[in-house]
Design a protein around this motif. Structure first.
Motif, mmCIF file in Angstrom:
data_model
loop_
_atom_site.group_PDB
_atom_site.id
_atom_site.type_symbol
_atom_site.label_atom_id
_atom_site.label_comp_id
_atom_site.label_asym_id
_atom_site.label_seq_id
_atom_site.Cartn_x
_atom_site.Cartn_y
_atom_site.Cartn_z
ATOM 1 N N ASP A 65 38.524 57.946 20.255
ATOM 2 C CA ASP A 65 37.151 58.417 20.384
ATOM 3 C C ASP A 65 36.426 57.819 21.595
ATOM 4 O OD1 ASP A 65 37.071 55.899 19.315
ATOM 5 O OD2 ASP A 65 35.495 56.335 17.853
ATOM 6 N N ILE A 66 37.183 57.304 22.543
ATOM 7 C CA ILE A 66 36.618 56.726 23.760
ATOM 8 C C ILE A 66 36.966 57.613 24.956
ATOM 9 C CG2 ILE A 66 36.750 54.767 25.354
ATOM 10 C CD1 ILE A 66 35.391 53.941 22.819
ATOM 11 N N GLN A 67 35.952 57.916 25.785
ATOM 12 C CA GLN A 67 36.179 58.568 27.070
ATOM 13 C C GLN A 67 36.146 57.464 28.113
ATOM 14 O OE1 GLN A 67 32.800 61.381 26.342
ATOM 15 N NE2 GLN A 67 34.174 62.780 27.391
ATOM 16 N N ARG A 68 37.100 57.501 29.036
ATOM 17 C CA ARG A 68 37.096 56.427 30.025
ATOM 18 C C ARG A 68 37.446 56.965 31.397
ATOM 19 N NH1 ARG A 68 42.247 52.262 29.739
ATOM 20 N NH2 ARG A 68 43.658 53.856 30.408
ATOM 21 N N VAL A 69 36.851 56.328 32.405
ATOM 22 C CA VAL A 69 37.195 56.585 33.800
ATOM 23 C C VAL A 69 37.556 55.233 34.397
ATOM 24 C CG1 VAL A 69 34.776 56.492 34.550
ATOM 25 C CG2 VAL A 69 36.462 57.602 35.992
ATOM 26 N N SER A 70 38.712 55.193 35.028
ATOM 27 C CA SER A 70 39.187 53.948 35.618
ATOM 28 C C SER A 70 39.892 54.268 36.921
ATOM 29 C CB SER A 70 40.137 53.228 34.654
ATOM 30 O OG SER A 70 41.272 54.038 34.394
ATOM 31 N N GLY A 71 40.155 53.247 37.681
ATOM 32 C CA GLY A 71 40.854 53.442 38.945
ATOM 33 C C GLY A 71 40.794 52.192 39.794
ATOM 34 N N THR A 72 41.077 52.378 41.067
ATOM 35 C CA THR A 72 41.038 51.272 42.012
ATOM 36 C C THR A 72 40.173 51.643 43.200
ATOM 37 O OG1 THR A 72 43.025 52.071 43.113
ATOM 38 C CG2 THR A 72 43.336 50.412 41.409
ATOM 39 N N VAL A 73 39.705 50.621 43.896
ATOM 40 C CA VAL A 73 38.920 50.808 45.111
ATOM 41 C C VAL A 73 39.635 50.048 46.219
ATOM 42 C CG1 VAL A 73 36.673 50.534 46.216
ATOM 43 C CG2 VAL A 73 36.800 50.935 43.737
ATOM 44 N N THR A 74 39.925 50.757 47.309
ATOM 45 C CA THR A 74 40.656 50.156 48.431
ATOM 46 C C THR A 74 39.928 50.385 49.746
ATOM 47 O OG1 THR A 74 41.955 52.177 48.722
ATOM 48 C CG2 THR A 74 42.919 50.454 47.318
ATOM 49 N N LEU A 145 31.734 55.840 24.231
ATOM 50 C CA LEU A 145 32.084 56.287 22.897
ATOM 51 C C LEU A 145 31.663 57.742 22.754
ATOM 52 C CD1 LEU A 145 33.144 55.443 20.100
ATOM 53 C CD2 LEU A 145 30.780 54.900 19.498
ATOM 54 N N ARG A 146 32.572 58.601 22.311
ATOM 55 C CA ARG A 146 32.203 60.002 22.082
ATOM 56 C C ARG A 146 31.232 60.072 20.915
ATOM 57 N NH1 ARG A 146 37.436 63.655 21.978
ATOM 58 N NH2 ARG A 146 38.500 61.754 21.379
ATOM 59 N N ARG A 147 30.163 60.840 21.084
ATOM 60 C CA ARG A 147 29.145 60.960 20.052
ATOM 61 C C ARG A 147 28.641 62.393 19.977
ATOM 62 N NH1 ARG A 147 24.875 57.250 23.475
ATOM 63 N NH2 ARG A 147 23.355 58.832 22.982
ATOM 64 N N GLU A 148 28.153 62.774 18.817
ATOM 65 C CA GLU A 148 27.698 64.141 18.588
ATOM 66 C C GLU A 148 26.417 64.468 19.341
ATOM 67 O OE1 GLU A 148 27.483 65.129 14.462
ATOM 68 O OE2 GLU A 148 29.436 64.248 14.049
ATOM 69 N N LEU A 150 25.425 63.325 22.289
ATOM 70 C CA LEU A 150 25.572 63.348 23.745
ATOM 71 C C LEU A 150 27.040 63.598 24.085
ATOM 72 C CD1 LEU A 150 24.414 63.006 26.595
ATOM 73 C CD2 LEU A 150 24.824 60.552 26.382
ATOM 74 N N ILE A 151 27.377 64.854 24.244
ATOM 75 C CA ILE A 151 28.747 65.224 24.595
ATOM 76 C C ILE A 151 28.859 65.170 26.113
ATOM 77 C CG2 ILE A 151 30.474 67.054 24.537
ATOM 78 C CD1 ILE A 151 29.105 67.927 21.866
ATOM 79 N N ILE A 152 29.658 64.229 26.608
ATOM 80 C CA ILE A 152 29.795 64.025 28.049
ATOM 81 C C ILE A 152 30.916 64.909 28.570
ATOM 82 C CG2 ILE A 152 30.301 62.358 29.864
ATOM 83 C CD1 ILE A 152 29.100 60.197 28.046
ATOM 84 N N THR A 153 30.544 65.864 29.434
ATOM 85 C CA THR A 153 31.544 66.758 30.026
ATOM 86 C C THR A 153 31.878 66.360 31.454
ATOM 87 O OG1 THR A 153 29.800 68.294 30.708
ATOM 88 C CG2 THR A 153 30.880 68.718 28.583
ATOM 89 N N ASP A 154 30.895 65.801 32.158
ATOM 90 C CA ASP A 154 31.156 65.329 33.514
ATOM 91 C C ASP A 154 30.192 64.209 33.870
ATOM 92 O OD1 ASP A 154 28.799 66.575 35.279
ATOM 93 O OD2 ASP A 154 29.469 68.111 33.877
ATOM 94 N N ILE A 155 30.637 63.365 34.788
ATOM 95 C CA ILE A 155 29.805 62.263 35.261
ATOM 96 C C ILE A 155 29.950 62.158 36.772
ATOM 97 C CG2 ILE A 155 29.958 60.933 33.113
ATOM 98 C CD1 ILE A 155 32.037 59.143 34.506
ATOM 99 N N PHE A 173 35.543 65.612 32.312
ATOM 100 C CA PHE A 173 36.301 65.262 31.124
ATOM 101 C C PHE A 173 36.766 66.499 30.363
ATOM 102 C CE2 PHE A 173 33.748 61.350 31.611
ATOM 103 C CZ PHE A 173 34.775 60.418 31.576
ATOM 104 N N SER A 174 36.703 67.676 30.997
ATOM 105 C CA SER A 174 36.989 68.919 30.287
ATOM 106 C C SER A 174 38.412 68.996 29.744
ATOM 107 C CB SER A 174 36.704 70.124 31.190
ATOM 108 O OG SER A 174 37.517 70.057 32.343
ATOM 109 N N GLU A 175 39.367 68.443 30.434
ATOM 110 C CA GLU A 175 40.752 68.547 29.993
ATOM 111 C C GLU A 175 41.284 67.262 29.373
ATOM 112 O OE1 GLU A 175 43.097 69.938 33.234
ATOM 113 O OE2 GLU A 175 41.710 71.563 33.671
ATOM 114 N N ARG A 176 40.760 66.115 29.783
ATOM 115 C CA ARG A 176 41.273 64.833 29.310
ATOM 116 C C ARG A 176 40.131 63.899 28.958
ATOM 117 N NH1 ARG A 176 44.866 63.035 34.211
ATOM 118 N NH2 ARG A 176 42.899 63.426 35.202
ATOM 119 N N GLN A 177 40.431 62.904 28.149
ATOM 120 C CA GLN A 177 39.440 61.892 27.803
ATOM 121 C C GLN A 177 39.593 60.638 28.648
ATOM 122 O OE1 GLN A 177 36.854 62.678 25.851
ATOM 123 N NE2 GLN A 177 37.870 64.636 25.928
#
Length: 188
Positions: A65-74, A145-148, A150-155, A173-177
């Motif tokens: 039930d968690i949406q996450r965005v992660s990565g690296t900065v170079t 945290l996914r919640r009813e 506030l449905i986050i589709t994009d950031i 986040f349309s295809e993946r969490q």
């Protein structure tokens, strides 16, 4: 019942227990009159007791039930990771992330980050929920945290570091969490 309720106008407590999801009202022990009266749209905090919040790292195995965005900065020229880059949430579902202090004094004041206005105002959380810094390997992690309500589709996220041009990315986040977005920053 008895939990502290903090607004920008006054302090009070809950007169009745507050349970369940999607709560739209609460009974308070006192509502001050005049300019101090709680107004529609005011943010309030319910503080039952102090807690210590621990933030997850880039490799924490989150629940579903968690949406996450992660990565690296170079660095765009050297390809080396950049530490201490501030990665922050700027928009949610094309709405600007705003912030305001909630509390009556320095001892109970907290800056909360929100999206929307009026009855559509939604609290995202505190600064640690919308902003993070890269570690020595250039890694970052933002999660929600996914919640009813506030449905986050994009950031939209922005990476900033002194001596480098800001870099902005939009994440869907349309295809993946779990989405990976890496930044390659240009030195100025």
């Amino acid at each position: 019942m008895g939990t502290a309720v903090i607004s920008n106008r006054f302090l009070t407590t809950l007169a009745q227990p507050l349970e369940g999801a999607g709560i739209v009202s609460a009974v308070l022990t006192e509502v001050v009159s005049g300019a101090e009266t709680l107004q529609a749209g005011d943010l309030v905090r319910f503080v039952d007791h102090r807690i210590i919040r621990m933030l997850a790292g880039p490799y924490y195995p989150f629940l579903s039930d968690i949406q996450r965005v992660s990565g690296t900065v170079t660095d765009s020229v050297t390809g080396l990771p950049l530490a201490s880059v501030v990665v922050e949430l700027r928009r949610v579902n094309n709405q600007v992330v705003q912030n305001q202090n909630v509390g009556t004094s320095a001892g109970n004041r907290v800056r909360l980050y929100t999206v929307g206005t009026g009855p559509d105002l939604r609290v995202i959380g505190r600064q640690t929920d919308v902003r993070c810094e890269t570690d020595v390997r250039g890694r970052y992690l933002l999660y929600f945290l996914r919640r009813e309500d506030l449905i986050i589709t994009d950031i939209r996220v922005r990476a900033t570091l002194s001596g480098y041009q800001n870099s902005v990315e939009t994440v869907s986040f349309s295809e993946r969490q779990n989405v990976t977005v890496s930044f390659s920053m240009v030195e100025v």
